[in-house]
Design a protein around this motif. Structure first.
Motif, mmCIF file in Angstrom:
data_model
loop_
_atom_site.group_PDB
_atom_site.id
_atom_site.type_symbol
_atom_site.label_atom_id
_atom_site.label_comp_id
_atom_site.label_asym_id
_atom_site.label_seq_id
_atom_site.Cartn_x
_atom_site.Cartn_y
_atom_site.Cartn_z
ATOM 1 N N LYS A 46 -11.083 -5.208 6.189
ATOM 2 C CA LYS A 46 -10.184 -4.308 6.911
ATOM 3 C C LYS A 46 -8.846 -4.266 6.192
ATOM 4 N N VAL A 47 -8.042 -3.265 6.539
ATOM 5 C CA VAL A 47 -6.750 -3.087 5.896
ATOM 6 C C VAL A 47 -5.702 -2.837 6.978
ATOM 7 N N LYS A 48 -4.521 -3.435 6.803
ATOM 8 C CA LYS A 48 -3.431 -3.267 7.775
ATOM 9 C C LYS A 48 -2.171 -2.806 7.047
ATOM 10 N N THR A 49 -1.626 -1.656 7.444
ATOM 11 C CA THR A 49 -0.414 -1.113 6.844
ATOM 12 C C THR A 49 0.026 0.103 7.645
ATOM 13 N N ASP A 50 1.237 0.594 7.374
ATOM 14 C CA ASP A 50 1.665 1.867 7.966
ATOM 15 C C ASP A 50 1.471 3.019 6.988
ATOM 16 N N TRP A 51 0.926 2.722 5.806
ATOM 17 C CA TRP A 51 0.584 3.694 4.778
ATOM 18 C C TRP A 51 1.785 4.457 4.223
ATOM 19 N N GLN A 52 2.965 3.863 4.294
ATOM 20 C CA GLN A 52 4.154 4.482 3.702
ATOM 21 C C GLN A 52 4.395 3.913 2.308
ATOM 22 N N GLU A 53 4.823 4.752 1.378
ATOM 23 C CA GLU A 53 5.130 4.278 0.031
ATOM 24 C C GLU A 53 6.200 3.191 0.100
ATOM 25 N N GLY A 54 5.944 2.074 -0.577
ATOM 26 C CA GLY A 54 6.853 0.942 -0.563
ATOM 27 C C GLY A 54 6.549 -0.088 0.498
ATOM 28 N N SER A 55 5.636 0.226 1.426
ATOM 29 C CA SER A 55 5.313 -0.692 2.525
ATOM 30 C C SER A 55 4.353 -1.775 2.073
ATOM 31 N N GLU A 56 4.347 -2.867 2.833
ATOM 32 C CA GLU A 56 3.383 -3.942 2.618
ATOM 33 C C GLU A 56 2.017 -3.497 3.117
ATOM 34 N N ILE A 57 0.964 -3.981 2.466
ATOM 35 C CA ILE A 57 -0.395 -3.693 2.891
ATOM 36 C C ILE A 57 -1.206 -4.974 2.780
ATOM 37 N N LEU A 58 -2.016 -5.254 3.790
ATOM 38 C CA LEU A 58 -2.860 -6.451 3.819
ATOM 39 C C LEU A 58 -4.319 -6.036 3.671
ATOM 40 N N PHE A 59 -4.987 -6.566 2.657
ATOM 41 C CA PHE A 59 -6.423 -6.385 2.479
ATOM 42 C C PHE A 59 -7.096 -7.668 2.962
ATOM 43 N N LEU A 60 -7.826 -7.591 4.089
ATOM 44 C CA LEU A 60 -8.312 -8.794 4.769
ATOM 45 C C LEU A 60 -9.830 -8.808 4.886
ATOM 46 N N ASN A 61 -10.375 -10.032 4.993
ATOM 47 C CA ASN A 61 -11.796 -10.174 5.288
ATOM 48 C C ASN A 61 -11.983 -10.391 6.785
ATOM 49 N N ALA A 62 -13.202 -10.704 7.200
ATOM 50 C CA ALA A 62 -13.495 -10.864 8.626
ATOM 51 C C ALA A 62 -12.743 -12.031 9.249
ATOM 52 N N GLU A 63 -12.302 -12.996 8.430
ATOM 53 C CA GLU A 63 -11.567 -14.161 8.930
ATOM 54 C C GLU A 63 -10.057 -13.979 8.838
ATOM 55 N N ASP A 64 -9.598 -12.747 8.551
ATOM 56 C CA ASP A 64 -8.171 -12.429 8.397
ATOM 57 C C ASP A 64 -7.532 -13.143 7.208
ATOM 58 N N GLY A 122 -6.928 -12.923 2.949
ATOM 59 C CA GLY A 122 -7.010 -11.893 1.924
ATOM 60 C C GLY A 122 -5.771 -11.759 1.084
ATOM 61 N N MET A 123 -5.481 -10.519 0.700
ATOM 62 C CA MET A 123 -4.453 -10.196 -0.272
ATOM 63 C C MET A 123 -3.254 -9.536 0.397
ATOM 64 N N VAL A 124 -2.056 -9.958 -0.010
ATOM 65 C CA VAL A 124 -0.815 -9.289 0.381
ATOM 66 C C VAL A 124 -0.391 -8.421 -0.797
ATOM 67 N N SER A 125 -0.203 -7.133 -0.555
ATOM 68 C CA SER A 125 0.119 -6.199 -1.623
ATOM 69 C C SER A 125 1.188 -5.231 -1.137
#
Length: 249
Positions: free
Chosen positions: A39-57, A59-62
């Motif tokens: 799953k992915v968590k973000t507000d999808w705005q340029e410059g915003s943080e985005i989290l790429f996560l697995n089922a256990e939460d 993952g990657m901070v980008s």
């Protein structure tokens, strides 16, 4: 780090492919090529943080380095996050790949879409992604070329002769769950875990008593308003709302 490139041509518009890539209903489906329950968590705005996560939460901070819809999306990977929410941006392991980019470029190709993906990878990652991306592209083809899903909701209701507090305890307590969580007498729930709080996880093991079949029914709580309303998301992305309404006694 080496920059690797792969591409495919999808029989769909760029807008459609972009929606499949990052849509809440489809992201977890095409990324099964890399990991189940992504799953992915973000507000999808340029410059915003985005989290790429697995089922256990985990993952990657980008960050969203560049966003130009539907032509381009560039992510810069910055660190790791564990299931407790602790972020690592400073360890030697992270510094070895920190700043790596992941680039998605979409171009019109005679009414179809040419999708190019570029990734900065170290040698340990190359073999995995070389095997996984063709599977991911196949998922993207199937999702992009299938009719868009129409959301349908099913609603079930029951009146129970007991106060809300008692009903919630029967619904949420793992020992109680094992008593009621089966649709027929030849099935049972041998184990159950339930962390009833926002972002908490539940998992019920459901099996046929003769051992012929079984599966894990699990998800993550999105909202917990005890004695009133509980919302959760299942592992396949479906949304569920459970409401408790006092009706006289």
């Amino acid at each position: 780090m080496k920059r690797k490139k792969c591409k495919t041509i999808i029989d769909a518009s760029g807008e459609r492919v972009l929606k499949i890539l990052w849509g809440e209903e489809t992201y977890h489906e095409w990324t099964t090529a890399f990991a189940q329950g992504s799953k992915v968590k973000t507000d999808w705005q340029e410059g915003s943080e985005i989290l790429f996560l697995n089922a256990e939460d985990e993952g990657m901070v980008s960050s969203i380095q560049e966003k130009k819809e539907p032509e381009k999306m560039i992510f810069k990977h910055l660190g790791m996050i564990d299931k407790e929410g602790k972020v690592d941006r400073c360890s030697e392991h992270v510094k070895g790949w920190q700043g790596a980019e992941e680039i998605y470029i979409l171009k019109d190709f005679n009414g179809k879409t040419e999708l190019t993906v570029e990734m900065d990878l170290d040698e340990k990652q190359e073999a995995f992604f070389e095997e996984a991306w063709p599977k991911a592209f196949k998922n993207l083809h199937n999702l992009s070329q299938s009719p868009e899903k129409t959301k349908q909701q099913i609603s079930v209701k029951s009146n129970i002769d007991a106060p809300v507090e008692k009903v919630l305890n029967c619904w949420a307590n793992p020992e109680n769950i094992k008593q009621w969580n089966h649709a027929s007498a030849d099935w049972h729930t041998p184990s159950a875990e339930n962390d009833l709080r926002e972002n908490g996880k539940f998992s019920y093991r459901m099996e046929a008593k003769d051992g012929s079949a079984g599966f894990d029914f699990e998800g993550i709580y999105d909202e917990v308003d005890r004695h009133r309303r509980i919302k959760y998301t299942l592992g396949n992305g479906r949304k569920v709302t459970v409401s408790f309404v006092q009706n006289e006694n």
